[in-house]
Write an enzyme that holds these catalytic residues in place. Structure first.
Site, PDB file in Angstrom:
ATOM      1  N   TYR A 141     -10.192  -9.115   3.488  1.00 47.19           N
ATOM      2  CA  TYR A 141     -11.561  -8.649   3.692  1.00 47.19           C
ATOM      3  C   TYR A 141     -12.362  -9.714   4.434  1.00 47.19           C
ATOM      4  CZ  TYR A 141     -10.662  -5.261  -0.089  1.00 47.19           C
ATOM      5  OH  TYR A 141     -10.151  -4.262  -0.867  1.00 47.19           O
ATOM      6  N   LYS A 189      -8.599  -2.070   9.692  1.00 41.63           N
ATOM      7  CA  LYS A 189      -8.514  -0.941   8.772  1.00 41.63           C
ATOM      8  C   LYS A 189      -9.912  -0.474   8.357  1.00 41.63           C
ATOM      9  CE  LYS A 189      -6.354   0.395   4.351  1.00 41.63           C
ATOM     10  NZ  LYS A 189      -7.554   0.815   3.594  1.00 41.63           N
ATOM     11  N   HIS A 230     -11.016   4.666   3.231  1.00 38.54           N
ATOM     12  CA  HIS A 230     -10.742   3.888   2.018  1.00 38.54           C
ATOM     13  C   HIS A 230     -10.371   4.809   0.854  1.00 38.54           C
ATOM     14  CE1 HIS A 230     -11.181  -0.478   1.039  1.00 38.54           C
ATOM     15  NE2 HIS A 230     -10.959  -0.023  -0.195  1.00 38.54           N
ATOM     16  N   SER A 277      -2.475  -6.915  -1.067  1.00 34.49           N
ATOM     17  CA  SER A 277      -3.936  -6.927  -1.074  1.00 34.49           C
ATOM     18  C   SER A 277      -4.488  -8.329  -1.310  1.00 34.49           C
ATOM     19  CB  SER A 277      -4.445  -5.989  -2.176  1.00 34.49           C
ATOM     20  OG  SER A 277      -5.832  -6.146  -2.389  1.00 34.49           O
ATOM     21  N   THR A 305      -9.472  -5.357   6.592  1.00 27.05           N
ATOM     22  CA  THR A 305     -10.277  -4.238   6.109  1.00 27.05           C
ATOM     23  C   THR A 305     -11.751  -4.476   6.402  1.00 27.05           C
ATOM     24  OG1 THR A 305      -8.685  -3.757   4.357  1.00 27.05           O
ATOM     25  CG2 THR A 305     -10.905  -2.877   4.078  1.00 27.05           C
TER      26      THR A 305
END
Length: 391
Positions: free
Chosen positions: A129, A251, A275, A106, A155
């Site tokens: 992100y 995603k 999510h 992540s 994401t």
């Protein structure tokens, strides 16, 4: 209650973890309807039992981009994984690599890219992100490339953070949060010693590397809140597509039109995901959204799916609904919290065993043979009991 190995690990994790960490992982947005439906909708899908199919030769292997996976499963990106076990990202990555599947780091991990990538013998995936600080994004991408990362998971369903009310109640955020977290740690001594003391540093490793100073848990919510970008659009991803020469997965897709846009954009894959029910409550579960998306773009890119997967049976269901591979998040996090790398190893072994049983009893000798014909649709007590779901 839906019983599975991850259910047992969840109960054990709740006992071991300070409440603020357990509920951060376990909770969802608003009233958590989507969180619950992710699990219940998937578990309610009936498999079509077949017999006498000579299932002596069975393979769970699958190809995804340029990788061979031992089974169609990858570990999803989960923020703060390093708070659930000592240097948790490293332990989870090692368990995944040993089982022959990908681990996804992540953006907001505790362990930075440079710590996790050298700890395993296969390339990990990296999740990013869209943030206002484009300098951080470029820095993270450059560091990921340098560390040998091939696959980027981008994401896109967090232009704003979801309303997660459990966090305020648990002490993860809200009034007196730091004091409440310290008090909770004191009442969970096993975690306090193993992670709280021996698992330091507790900063956000990737962000700290960029900023040049520690970015700790106290800064976590504020930094993210200030950097999420509600103006995000497909054009904002174009420079990343040009920069990143490996597989790029989008995603957070729940709609067939967005999936078609991902194809036009040039994505190599998508993750059908809400999510984990942590963003917009009331949207479709991933299991309900997946078939229409698969009908729209199957074959144009790789389809991954997450949210609600708690067992190997759920993996088979998601593959039958149209996924090529699935991501598991909470399930591995609970196991990691309880027994570290050994817990994740055990969970993956159980998932594989459950998949093998399901494949034998549905007559699927390979992953490619798991199709919608592997599922049944209930028609009611007064009509035929089941019929195959049409392709």
């Amino acid at each position: 209650m839906i019983i599975s190995a991850s259910t047992d690990y969840r109960a054990a994790a709740q006992r071991k973890l300070p409440p603020f960490l357990f509920h951060y992982a376990d909770g969802g947005a608003y009233a958590e309807h989507t969180l619950r439906h992710n699990v219940s909708d998937l578990a309610s899908i009936a498999l079509r039992q077949r017999v006498l199919k000579n299932m002596s030769e069975l393979s769970l292997k699958t190809q995804l981009f340029d990788e061979t996976l031992s089974m169609p499963v990858a570990l999803a990106p989960v923020g703060l994984t390093g708070m659930y076990a000592r240097r948790g990202e490293v332990q989870a990555a090692r368990a995944a690599a040993a089982h022959g599947i990908p681990f996804t780091l992540s953006t907001v991990s505790v362990c930075p890219i440079e710590e996790v990538a050298p700890a395993i013998d296969r390339p990990m995936w990296f999740q990013l992100y869209v943030l206002k600080d484009r300098g951080f994004m470029r820095n993270a991408l450059e560091r990921a490339k340098a560390a040998g990362v091939k696959t980027l998971v981008f994401t896109v369903d967090m232009p704003v953070p979801g309303a997660r009310y459990r966090d305020a109640h648990s002490g993860m955020s809200g009034k007196n949060g730091p004091l409440r977290r310290v008090l909770q740690a004191m009442t969970h001594p096993e975690w306090a010693w193993d992670v709280g003391v021996m698992g330091r540093p507790h900063d956000l490793g990737n962000i700290s590397k960029y900023r040049g100073n520690p970015t700790g848990l106290a800064d976590y919510i504020g930094w993210l809140g200030n950097n999420f970008d509600p103006s995000i659009s497909w054009k904002d991803l174009e420079w990343i597509r040009e920069f990143w020469d490996g597989p790029m997965i989008i995603k957070g897709i729940l709609d067939a039109d967005d999936a078609r846009d991902a194809v036009k954009f040039g994505a190599d894959g998508i993750v059908v995901s809400n999510h984990g029910g942590r963003q917009l409550d009331g949207v479709l579960s991933s299991a309900r959204a997946l078939p229409a998306i698969a009908d729209a773009v199957k074959g144009d890119l790789k389809i991954l799916a997450d949210s609600g997967i708690r067992s190997g049976l759920d993996v088979v269901r998601m593959i039958a609904l149209g996924a090529d591979t699935v991501l598991i998040g909470r399930a591995f996090l609970y196991a990691l919290a309880v027994h570290g790398q050994a817990g994740v190893k055990n969970l993956l072994e159980l998932f594989e065993k459950e998949m093998r049983v399901a494949m034998v009893l549905t007559g699927a000798k390979s992953i490619s043979e798991i199709t919608r014909d592997s599922l049944v649709r209930e028609l009611g007590a007064l009509s035929r009991s089941h019929e195959a779901i049409p392709a």
